[in-house]
Each structure stands twice: as structure tokens, then as C-alpha cells.
Scaffold this motif. Sequence first.
Motif, mmCIF file in Angstrom:
data_model
loop_
_atom_site.group_PDB
_atom_site.id
_atom_site.type_symbol
_atom_site.label_atom_id
_atom_site.label_comp_id
_atom_site.label_asym_id
_atom_site.label_seq_id
_atom_site.Cartn_x
_atom_site.Cartn_y
_atom_site.Cartn_z
ATOM 1 N N TYR A 17 81.460 46.306 16.484
ATOM 2 C CA TYR A 17 80.517 46.160 17.602
ATOM 3 C C TYR A 17 79.452 47.252 17.554
ATOM 4 C CZ TYR A 17 78.325 45.732 22.080
ATOM 5 O OH TYR A 17 77.370 45.576 23.043
ATOM 6 N N ALA A 21 75.492 46.634 17.425
ATOM 7 C CA ALA A 21 74.545 47.225 18.366
ATOM 8 C C ALA A 21 73.455 48.007 17.630
ATOM 9 C CB ALA A 21 75.278 48.132 19.354
ATOM 10 N N SER A 24 71.043 45.540 15.945
ATOM 11 C CA SER A 24 70.131 44.915 16.915
ATOM 12 C C SER A 24 69.040 45.897 17.318
ATOM 13 C CB SER A 24 70.883 44.403 18.139
ATOM 14 O OG SER A 24 71.348 45.465 18.948
ATOM 15 N N GLU A 53 64.413 37.997 22.163
ATOM 16 C CA GLU A 53 65.458 37.086 21.681
ATOM 17 C C GLU A 53 66.647 37.870 21.117
ATOM 18 O OE1 GLU A 53 63.650 34.433 18.854
ATOM 19 O OE2 GLU A 53 62.276 33.639 20.362
ATOM 20 N N ARG A 55 67.452 40.976 21.906
ATOM 21 C CA ARG A 55 68.087 41.625 23.068
ATOM 22 C C ARG A 55 69.006 40.649 23.795
ATOM 23 N NH1 ARG A 55 64.804 41.977 28.353
ATOM 24 N NH2 ARG A 55 65.391 39.793 28.118
ATOM 25 N N ASP A 56 68.512 39.441 24.022
ATOM 26 C CA ASP A 56 69.306 38.441 24.733
ATOM 27 C C ASP A 56 70.537 38.022 23.926
ATOM 28 O OD1 ASP A 56 67.445 38.610 26.754
ATOM 29 O OD2 ASP A 56 66.440 36.717 26.244
ATOM 30 N N LYS A 58 72.120 39.871 21.758
ATOM 31 C CA LYS A 58 73.059 40.998 21.815
ATOM 32 C C LYS A 58 73.855 40.959 23.120
ATOM 33 C CE LYS A 58 73.360 46.020 21.785
ATOM 34 N NZ LYS A 58 73.666 46.378 23.160
ATOM 35 N N ARG A 59 73.181 40.683 24.207
ATOM 36 C CA ARG A 59 73.854 40.635 25.507
ATOM 37 C C ARG A 59 74.838 39.472 25.612
ATOM 38 N NH1 ARG A 59 68.783 41.832 29.629
ATOM 39 N NH2 ARG A 59 68.578 44.054 29.116
ATOM 40 N N ALA A 60 74.579 38.390 24.873
ATOM 41 C CA ALA A 60 75.388 37.180 24.986
ATOM 42 C C ALA A 60 76.678 37.210 24.160
ATOM 43 C CB ALA A 60 74.560 35.963 24.575
ATOM 44 N N ALA A 63 81.963 41.567 23.085
ATOM 45 C CA ALA A 63 82.291 42.693 22.196
ATOM 46 C C ALA A 63 83.534 42.430 21.351
ATOM 47 C CB ALA A 63 82.467 43.964 23.008
ATOM 48 N N HIS A 72 75.904 37.867 13.401
ATOM 49 C CA HIS A 72 74.649 38.495 13.826
ATOM 50 C C HIS A 72 74.306 39.707 12.954
ATOM 51 C CE1 HIS A 72 74.948 35.968 17.409
ATOM 52 N NE2 HIS A 72 73.668 36.249 17.584
#
Length: 87
Positions: A17, A21, A24, A53, A55-56, A58-60, A63, A72
Motif C-alpha cells: 500500500y 501511495a 500515485s 482521476e 487521486r480518485d 487512490k481513494r477508491a 488498503a 494500479h
Amino acid sequence: MSEATDPYEHTPTTLVYDIFAERSGQLIAQYTRLSDTAADGVERERWWQKALEVRDAKRAVPAHDREQLLAHISSWAADIEALKEGE
């Protein structure tokens, strides 16, 4: 993803993870730089949307979802390399 295709097979998912991060962040930084230095508003907006895109995405991703993290990481690493080659 099988262990044979997992480049981090001996790495705990929490560290995968962290790599996710970091990757990204690197890609968002590249897109932000391209947006900031764009020749016109259309190009600036295009690069800015790509940053959002990432950022979104990564948030989705949860972990603990190792398969999505790895997918990703691989995709974003390829995008970063393509941007570097295009410079």
C-alpha cells in the motif's frame, strides 16, 4: 494475481500500500506539472483531470485489496515511464 506475477510476493500488503501511495503521488506530481506548464487552458484542464482521476482511484482502492494495489502500481509505473519518455 498469482505469486509468480506478484513482484512483491514477500512484501506485506501494508508496505505494498505504501508503494501504491508513493506511485500515485509521483503520477499526480507529473500531471500537475504538465497542467501548470500547459500551453493553453484546454491542455491544462486535460492534465488536471488526469491528476484528479489518479487521486480518485487512490481513494477508491481499499488498503487491503492487494490485487487492486498491484494492478494500479503497475499501471501507474507504466504511465510515469511513458511521460518520462515523452519529455
